[in-house]
Design an enzyme around this catalytic site. Structure first.
Site, short mmCIF file in Angstrom:
data_model
loop_
_atom_site.label_atom_id
_atom_site.label_comp_id
_atom_site.label_asym_id
_atom_site.label_seq_id
_atom_site.Cartn_x
_atom_site.Cartn_y
_atom_site.Cartn_z
N HIS A 134 25.68 29.98 15.10
CA HIS A 134 25.17 28.63 15.39
C HIS A 134 24.46 28.56 16.75
O HIS A 134 23.84 27.53 17.07
CB HIS A 134 26.29 27.59 15.37
CG HIS A 134 26.93 27.41 14.03
ND1 HIS A 134 26.20 27.10 12.91
CD2 HIS A 134 28.23 27.51 13.62
CE1 HIS A 134 27.02 27.02 11.85
NE2 HIS A 134 28.25 27.27 12.28
N ASP A 170 28.76 33.34 5.69
CA ASP A 170 29.62 32.28 6.23
C ASP A 170 29.30 30.99 5.46
O ASP A 170 28.17 30.77 5.05
CB ASP A 170 29.29 32.10 7.72
CG ASP A 170 30.26 31.18 8.44
OD1 ASP A 170 31.15 31.69 9.15
OD2 ASP A 170 30.12 29.93 8.31
N HIS A 172 28.97 28.10 6.55
CA HIS A 172 28.04 27.26 7.31
C HIS A 172 26.69 27.95 7.44
O HIS A 172 26.62 29.17 7.54
CB HIS A 172 28.61 26.97 8.70
CG HIS A 172 29.94 26.30 8.68
ND1 HIS A 172 31.12 27.01 8.85
CD2 HIS A 172 30.28 25.01 8.48
CE1 HIS A 172 32.15 26.16 8.76
NE2 HIS A 172 31.67 24.94 8.54
N ASP A 257 34.94 31.71 5.91
CA ASP A 257 35.38 30.32 5.70
C ASP A 257 34.99 29.76 4.33
O ASP A 257 35.27 28.61 4.02
CB ASP A 257 34.92 29.39 6.84
CG ASP A 257 33.54 29.72 7.36
OD1 ASP A 257 32.82 30.50 6.70
OD2 ASP A 257 33.17 29.19 8.43
#
Ligand SMILES: [Zn+2]
Length: 347
Positions: A134, A170, A172, A257
């Protein structure tokens, strides 16, 4: 005894120092994540059998590479947190050690690349934190400070790799990695992620810009998809794109995740599913010099540790993961992928 050594084909980059980035309140991204992975690999007798690479990287070198992917202002801001506690945003805490731990995590990624590019190993798992995907050119966010995968890609470029894939499973979207390479055609970013979801980016139509147009590939997914659906996407979308791009190096933003036990995620992947898609990634481009897995998210300690273990066994060729059945209809995702990535998916 000899057969046991096949696991030595997999190298690990890890440092106890990664445990020193600590929240001062309850937070899912905490040292217990790495601690539980290492502990689980030790209990299973794998830890001592893996090849361990020391992080003997000059900090100045890592900083030089960081300057290629982050603004000077961003690096100064992260350096400025040294010695204090606070928050960059609602999600992203820092403690007195955070800056130097983040620098060491980026150095771990750099170390993995040099080992692969020198031909010392061709599969590495970087067990580092804080995570990185991120972190944008100018901002720390989403638990991330420095973009470890992006730094690794720049190191590989410096060492002669012409084209690199960063593949991100991931849950995200790796907005930071996407942004950093959005206008580049030498680093292809491929991401599967839940959408709409944090951080809000990662639509099909975010495909890159300028000469980077077509070199960002986003496959946004609804929640609750499982092993079979992910397998199909990685077989039918990732594989042909990766084969056509023919990378010198593959970097995996390995976040766990999307595991069914994860408290933040709401996907249904199992450790077997993570192993299966990791196997597809490795098998898709056998001519690549190497595969570097870099830990991103994953917040259920059991799901995280078991998934990392299964992925490592798969990397070593000691496990042949099973393909799961499809239980959700993903026709629309396949249809949209064919439409947006037509140039990649047709001959
Ligand atoms: Zn994540």
């Amino acid at each position: 005894m000899q057969s046991e050594d096949s696991i030595k084909q997999v190298s690990i980059v890890y440092d106890d120092y990664f445990l020193e980035h600590k929240p001062f309140y309850s937070h899912p991204e905490n040292p217990a994540r790495l601690h539980s992975i290492v502990n689980f690999l030790e209990i299973n007798g794998l830890w001592r059998r893996l090849k361990h690479l020391p992080i003997d990287v000059d900090k100045e070198e890592t900083l030089e590479l960081l300057r290629l992917v982050h603004s000077e202002h961003h690096i100064e801001l992260v350096e400025g947190t040294a010695g204090s506690y606070g928050n960059i945003d609602a999600d992203t805490y820092y403690c007195p050690e955070t800056h130097s731990v983040a620098l060491q995590a980026a150095s771990a990624a750099v170390r993995a690349v040099s080992a692969v590019m020198y031909g010392h190993t061709n599969k590495v798992f970087v067990l580092a934190r804080p995570p990185g995907h991120h972190a944008t050119f100018s901002e720390a966010m989403g638990f991330c400070f420095y973009n470890n995968a992006a730094v690794a890609a720049e190191k590989a470029k410096k060492m002669g790799a012409e084209n690199i894939i960063i593949v991100d499973y991931d849950i995200h979207h790796g907005n930071g990695t996407q942004e950093i390479f959005y206008q580049r055609d030498d680093v292809l970013y491929f991401s599967t992620h839940r959408y709409p979801f944090y951080p809000g980016t990662g639509r099909f139509d975010e495909i890159g810009e300028g000469k980077g147009k077509g070199f960002t590939i986003n496959v946004p997914l609804p929640s609750s998809l499982g092993d079979g659906e992910y397998a199909k996407i990685y077989e039918e979308i990732y594989t042909p794109i990766a084969q056509k791009f023919s990378p010198d190096l593959v970097i995996v933003s390995a976040g766990f995740d999307a595991h069914y036990k994860d408290p933040l995620g709401d996907m249904r992947l199992t450790e077997e599913g993570f192993a299966y898609i990791s196997d597809i990634i490795i098998r898709a481009t056998p001519k690549a010099k190497g595969f570097i897995f870099i830990l991103e998210g994953g917040y259920n300690l059991e799901g995280l540790s078991e998934s990392v273990k299964e992925v490592i066994l798969t990397m070593a060729g000691l496990k042949k993961p099973e393909r799961a059945r499809i239980t959700n209809n993903i026709d629309r995702i396949m249809f949209e992928s064919q439409r947006y990535f037509r140039d990649w998916l047709t001959n």
